[in-house]
Motif scaffolding. Structure first.
Motif, PDB file in Angstrom:
ATOM      1  N   LEU A  38       3.569  -4.250  -3.708  1.00  0.00           N
ATOM      2  CA  LEU A  38       2.439  -3.325  -3.786  1.00  0.00           C
ATOM      3  C   LEU A  38       2.623  -2.154  -2.833  1.00  0.00           C
ATOM      4  CD1 LEU A  38      -0.384  -2.549  -4.730  1.00  0.00           C
ATOM      5  CD2 LEU A  38      -1.325  -4.102  -3.005  1.00  0.00           C
ATOM      6  N   THR A  39       3.014  -2.445  -1.607  1.00  0.00           N
ATOM      7  CA  THR A  39       3.218  -1.384  -0.622  1.00  0.00           C
ATOM      8  C   THR A  39       4.264  -0.384  -1.104  1.00  0.00           C
ATOM      9  OG1 THR A  39       2.627  -2.893   1.185  1.00  0.00           O
ATOM     10  CG2 THR A  39       3.844  -0.904   1.773  1.00  0.00           C
ATOM     11  N   GLY A  40       5.374  -0.893  -1.611  1.00  0.00           N
ATOM     12  CA  GLY A  40       6.423  -0.004  -2.093  1.00  0.00           C
ATOM     13  C   GLY A  40       5.978   0.840  -3.272  1.00  0.00           C
ATOM     14  N   LEU A  41       5.199   0.248  -4.165  1.00  0.00           N
ATOM     15  CA  LEU A  41       4.794   0.943  -5.385  1.00  0.00           C
ATOM     16  C   LEU A  41       3.731   2.015  -5.150  1.00  0.00           C
ATOM     17  CD1 LEU A  41       4.685  -2.154  -7.763  1.00  0.00           C
ATOM     18  CD2 LEU A  41       6.293  -0.224  -7.919  1.00  0.00           C
ATOM     19  N   VAL A  42       2.967   1.916  -4.061  1.00  0.00           N
ATOM     20  CA  VAL A  42       1.907   2.901  -3.804  1.00  0.00           C
ATOM     21  C   VAL A  42       2.254   3.839  -2.655  1.00  0.00           C
ATOM     22  CG1 VAL A  42       0.137   1.346  -4.695  1.00  0.00           C
ATOM     23  CG2 VAL A  42       0.584   1.407  -2.225  1.00  0.00           C
TER      24      VAL A  42
END
Length: 313
Positions: free
Chosen positions: A136-140
């Motif tokens: 999630l962190t990487g994608l946002v």
């Protein structure tokens, strides 16, 4: 960050009023916000004027939580989006549907369940607590970078100090223990957040990666995972020893909003053993700062999630 004047016993609400400024104009995403620490964090952010995107795996429970907060705070800006951190496809859909925002609070988690697997076949605790939030962190990341004073707050546990990353049996196929693999997932949270901070700084990216842990707080985490005698024992110790969830949420709330917070810091309770109290700076397990460990975990997390975070080590 003093807790209160001598002889006073401040409430969590009073502490927030004293230490955290208005958050009007800012948007926070709080994972696992339908109960416990996540709900208390969303509640406090709402009183500060923030727009809060609350996530829940169960839509009905999420809607009940949002309705509760809207009843308490008619002017509050609370929204619900479904997110199942045990399914990386759900994580991708969720991330794709988000607008730009300011702060990600990686709060959701599971604790000490019987051995289970995520949709992609990863051990459940490692998959939800670490891999889901890593992805999630990487994608946002790009959406956060367009925010105001952007931050990622990763919520861990004091039990990370008992953890070890079992690279030889990452998913507990040959020696699963509920507490051992919970501690592994919480150590992974710490290692990831510290490494993320280092890479952000090395690449000149103006985003803060901050850690928090709630001490021993009364939430449904202790009862939703354990079973049998373990569940009964947890219920008794929680009733006797734990602080209220509103208190436990303060470290992550401060990490997300405090004006003096810096990347790489770690906030936890100021009481004995960091089990309860008001937020203060605490130290992680020293092994969590090992760069070789961090690089290995980062690489395998990218491999297992299929999410490449474009930050050079």
């Amino acid at each position: 960050m003093s807790s209160a004047a001598a002889g006073e016993k401040p409430t969590a609400a009073g502490w927030v009023t004293e230490h955290v400024s208005s958050q009007v104009g800012r948007t926070f995403v709080v994972t696992g916000a339908n109960s416990g620490l996540g709900l208390e964090t969303a509640r406090a952010l709402g009183t500060l004027g923030a727009r809060v995107v609350m996530t829940a795996r169960d839509r009905q429970r999420g809607e009940q939580a949002v309705e509760l907060l809207r009843t308490e705070q008619p002017e509050g800006r609370f929204e619900l989006l479904e997110l199942d951190l045990a399914d990386l496809d759900s994580v991708r859909r969720f991330a794709a549907g988000l607008d730009d925002f300011d702060v990600l609070i990686n709060n959701a988690g599971v604790m000490a369940p019987p051995r289970g697997q995520t949709a992609q076949g990863h051990e459940l605790q490692f998959g939800v607590n670490h891999l889901g939030h890593f992805a999630l962190t990487g994608l946002v990341l790009d959406k956060l970078l367009r925010g105001r004073d952007p931050r990622v707050v990763t919520v861990t546990s004091g039990l990370h100090k008992r953890g070890r990353i079992h690279f030889d049996d990452l998913h507990g196929e040959h020696g699963y223990s509920r507490t051992k693999y919970y501690a592994q997932s919480k150590l992974a949270n710490v290692v990831f957040a510290l490494e993320l901070n280092k890479r952000l700084r090395a690449n000149g990216v103006p985003l803060k990666s901050v850690l928090a842990h709630p001490g021993y707080s009364a939430t449904n985490l202790q009862s939703s995972g354990p079973t049998g005698v373990g569940k009964l024992l947890m219920k008794v110790t929680t009733r006797v020893l734990a602080q209220e969830a509103a208190m436990g949420a303060l470290p992550q709330l401060y990490a997300a909003t405090g004006s003096d917070v810096e990347g790489g810091q770690f906030y936890g309770p100021d009481g004995r053993g960091e089990s309860r109290g008001f937020p203060t700076l605490v130290e992680p397990l020293e092994a969590a700062r090992d760069r070789e460990l961090a690089k290995r975990l980062w690489d395998i997390s990218e491999e297992l999630t299929g999410v490449k975070i474009p930050l050079l080590p």
